[in-house]
Scaffold this motif. Sequence first.
Motif, PDB file in Angstrom:
ATOM      1  N   GLU A 111     -70.284 -34.426  36.746  1.00 58.57           N
ATOM      2  CA  GLU A 111     -68.878 -34.041  36.773  1.00 58.57           C
ATOM      3  C   GLU A 111     -68.112 -34.843  35.722  1.00 58.57           C
ATOM      4  N   MET A 112     -67.183 -34.180  35.023  1.00 60.18           N
ATOM      5  CA  MET A 112     -66.385 -34.855  34.014  1.00 60.18           C
ATOM      6  C   MET A 112     -64.910 -34.586  34.277  1.00 60.18           C
ATOM      7  N   THR A 113     -64.106 -35.654  34.230  1.00 65.64           N
ATOM      8  CA  THR A 113     -62.663 -35.547  34.426  1.00 65.64           C
ATOM      9  C   THR A 113     -61.975 -36.031  33.160  1.00 65.64           C
ATOM     10  N   ARG A 114     -61.007 -35.249  32.681  1.00 65.70           N
ATOM     11  CA  ARG A 114     -60.219 -35.641  31.512  1.00 65.70           C
ATOM     12  C   ARG A 114     -58.855 -36.110  32.008  1.00 65.70           C
ATOM     13  N   ILE A 115     -58.443 -37.295  31.530  1.00 65.81           N
ATOM     14  CA  ILE A 115     -57.143 -37.868  31.896  1.00 65.81           C
ATOM     15  C   ILE A 115     -56.338 -38.046  30.616  1.00 65.81           C
ATOM     16  N   ASP A 116     -55.173 -37.395  30.540  1.00 64.33           N
ATOM     17  CA  ASP A 116     -54.260 -37.534  29.400  1.00 64.33           C
ATOM     18  C   ASP A 116     -53.041 -38.318  29.852  1.00 64.33           C
ATOM     19  N   LYS A 117     -52.734 -39.383  29.140  1.00 59.86           N
ATOM     20  CA  LYS A 117     -51.578 -40.215  29.471  1.00 59.86           C
ATOM     21  C   LYS A 117     -50.438 -39.889  28.527  1.00 59.86           C
ATOM     22  N   LYS A 118     -49.228 -39.813  29.069  1.00 62.36           N
ATOM     23  CA  LYS A 118     -48.033 -39.551  28.269  1.00 62.36           C
ATOM     24  C   LYS A 118     -46.948 -40.536  28.694  1.00 62.36           C
ATOM     25  N   GLU A 119     -46.246 -41.067  27.711  1.00 60.86           N
ATOM     26  CA  GLU A 119     -45.207 -42.052  28.008  1.00 60.86           C
ATOM     27  C   GLU A 119     -44.030 -41.400  28.715  1.00 60.86           C
ATOM     28  N   GLN A 120     -43.451 -42.126  29.663  1.00 55.76           N
ATOM     29  CA  GLN A 120     -42.251 -41.663  30.354  1.00 55.76           C
ATOM     30  C   GLN A 120     -41.038 -42.249  29.638  1.00 55.76           C
ATOM     31  N   GLN A 121     -40.192 -41.379  29.148  1.00 59.14           N
ATOM     32  CA  GLN A 121     -38.995 -41.822  28.455  1.00 59.14           C
ATOM     33  C   GLN A 121     -37.838 -41.903  29.445  1.00 59.14           C
ATOM     34  N   PRO A 122     -36.896 -42.775  29.336  1.00 58.07           N
ATOM     35  CA  PRO A 122     -36.703 -43.749  28.264  1.00 58.07           C
ATOM     36  C   PRO A 122     -37.435 -45.058  28.511  1.00 58.07           C
ATOM     37  N   TRP A 123     -38.220 -45.150  29.575  1.00 61.26           N
ATOM     38  CA  TRP A 123     -38.851 -46.421  29.945  1.00 61.26           C
ATOM     39  C   TRP A 123     -39.813 -46.913  28.879  1.00 61.26           C
ATOM     40  N   HIS A 124     -40.579 -46.008  28.297  1.00 66.05           N
ATOM     41  CA  HIS A 124     -41.527 -46.417  27.257  1.00 66.05           C
ATOM     42  C   HIS A 124     -40.778 -46.958  26.042  1.00 66.05           C
ATOM     43  N   TRP A 125     -39.687 -46.301  25.671  1.00 69.03           N
ATOM     44  CA  TRP A 125     -38.889 -46.749  24.542  1.00 69.03           C
ATOM     45  C   TRP A 125     -38.324 -48.144  24.806  1.00 69.03           C
ATOM     46  N   LEU A 126     -37.797 -48.363  26.017  1.00 72.89           N
ATOM     47  CA  LEU A 126     -37.251 -49.683  26.356  1.00 72.89           C
ATOM     48  C   LEU A 126     -38.345 -50.738  26.353  1.00 72.89           C
ATOM     49  N   ASN A 127     -39.521 -50.399  26.868  1.00 73.96           N
ATOM     50  CA  ASN A 127     -40.634 -51.335  26.875  1.00 73.96           C
ATOM     51  C   ASN A 127     -41.068 -51.666  25.450  1.00 73.96           C
ATOM     52  N   SER A 128     -41.005 -50.691  24.562  1.00 72.89           N
ATOM     53  CA  SER A 128     -41.388 -50.919  23.166  1.00 72.89           C
ATOM     54  C   SER A 128     -40.453 -51.913  22.481  1.00 72.89           C
ATOM     55  N   LEU A 129     -39.205 -51.971  22.914  1.00 74.85           N
ATOM     56  CA  LEU A 129     -38.280 -52.942  22.320  1.00 74.85           C
ATOM     57  C   LEU A 129     -38.752 -54.371  22.572  1.00 74.85           C
ATOM     58  N   HIS A 130     -39.443 -54.596  23.679  1.00 79.74           N
ATOM     59  CA  HIS A 130     -39.932 -55.933  24.001  1.00 79.74           C
ATOM     60  C   HIS A 130     -41.255 -56.237  23.318  1.00 79.74           C
ATOM     61  N   LYS A 131     -41.832 -55.252  22.680  1.00 78.42           N
ATOM     62  CA  LYS A 131     -43.061 -55.469  21.939  1.00 78.42           C
ATOM     63  C   LYS A 131     -42.725 -55.534  20.468  1.00 78.42           C
ATOM     64  N   SER A 132     -41.865 -56.473  20.113  1.00 81.85           N
ATOM     65  CA  SER A 132     -41.354 -56.523  18.745  1.00 81.85           C
ATOM     66  C   SER A 132     -42.436 -56.878  17.740  1.00 81.85           C
ATOM     67  N   TYR A 133     -43.586 -57.389  18.196  1.00 84.14           N
ATOM     68  CA  TYR A 133     -44.652 -57.687  17.260  1.00 84.14           C
ATOM     69  C   TYR A 133     -45.296 -56.404  16.735  1.00 84.14           C
ATOM     70  N   LYS A 134     -45.011 -55.258  17.349  1.00 84.00           N
ATOM     71  CA  LYS A 134     -45.586 -53.989  16.916  1.00 84.00           C
ATOM     72  C   LYS A 134     -44.594 -53.133  16.130  1.00 84.00           C
ATOM     73  N   VAL A 135     -43.381 -53.605  15.951  1.00 86.78           N
ATOM     74  CA  VAL A 135     -42.361 -52.783  15.301  1.00 86.78           C
ATOM     75  C   VAL A 135     -41.973 -53.385  13.956  1.00 86.78           C
ATOM     76  N   ALA A 136     -40.950 -52.820  13.347  1.00 90.94           N
ATOM     77  CA  ALA A 136     -40.521 -53.236  12.013  1.00 90.94           C
ATOM     78  C   ALA A 136     -40.109 -54.704  11.988  1.00 90.94           C
TER      79      ALA A 136
END
Length: 180
Positions: free
Chosen positions: A106-131
């Motif tokens: 048996e094979m199961t496929r799991i696709d993850k998608k970011e929930q906005q605006p939470w993912h965007w806000l979380n990305s602000l705290h990951k400043s090492y990955k941004v400009a």
Amino acid sequence: MNKRRWRRVHRWAGLVLLGFVLFYSLTGLLLNHRKSFGYFQTRHETVSVIEGQQQDVLNKIIATYKQQIGRDDDPTVIRLKQKGIIEFLYGSHGRTTYVIDSIKGEMTRIDKKEQQPWHWLNSLHKSYKVASTWLWLTDCIALLIVVLALSGLFVFRYTWLDLLLLAVGGLVMVGGMFLA
């Protein structure tokens, strides 16, 4: 409230929160530059001689499952779990994951998608990955918070209770650093 009462509220709230604000700001600065500090890890490698295995056996198994998945590209991560379960993770943090139960077939496929605006806000705290502009801005803000917190120490005249609170706040900050 009169001005005198507001100064008292400001003093007590500031003294209580000073250790936490400094700890949060300073650790935020360190986390912004975690790559510069080797991700706060030391590495020790030990190389041992082991019996070699045939590469073609593993390649055949992986190729079989890639064909069943319908992808030609190699997964980012392959996890071997208990009870014959194999996970193929594609993309960052397994954005697409295929969970293969080789015993049940048996094979199961799991696709993850970011929930906005939470993912965007979380990305602000990951400043090492941004400009670098955002990284510079967050560093400046953290340093300004430290300056603001420390300069507040020189605004008031302190009683022995205030100094005791500062000492306890400092101990809480040091304790938090050891617990983190």
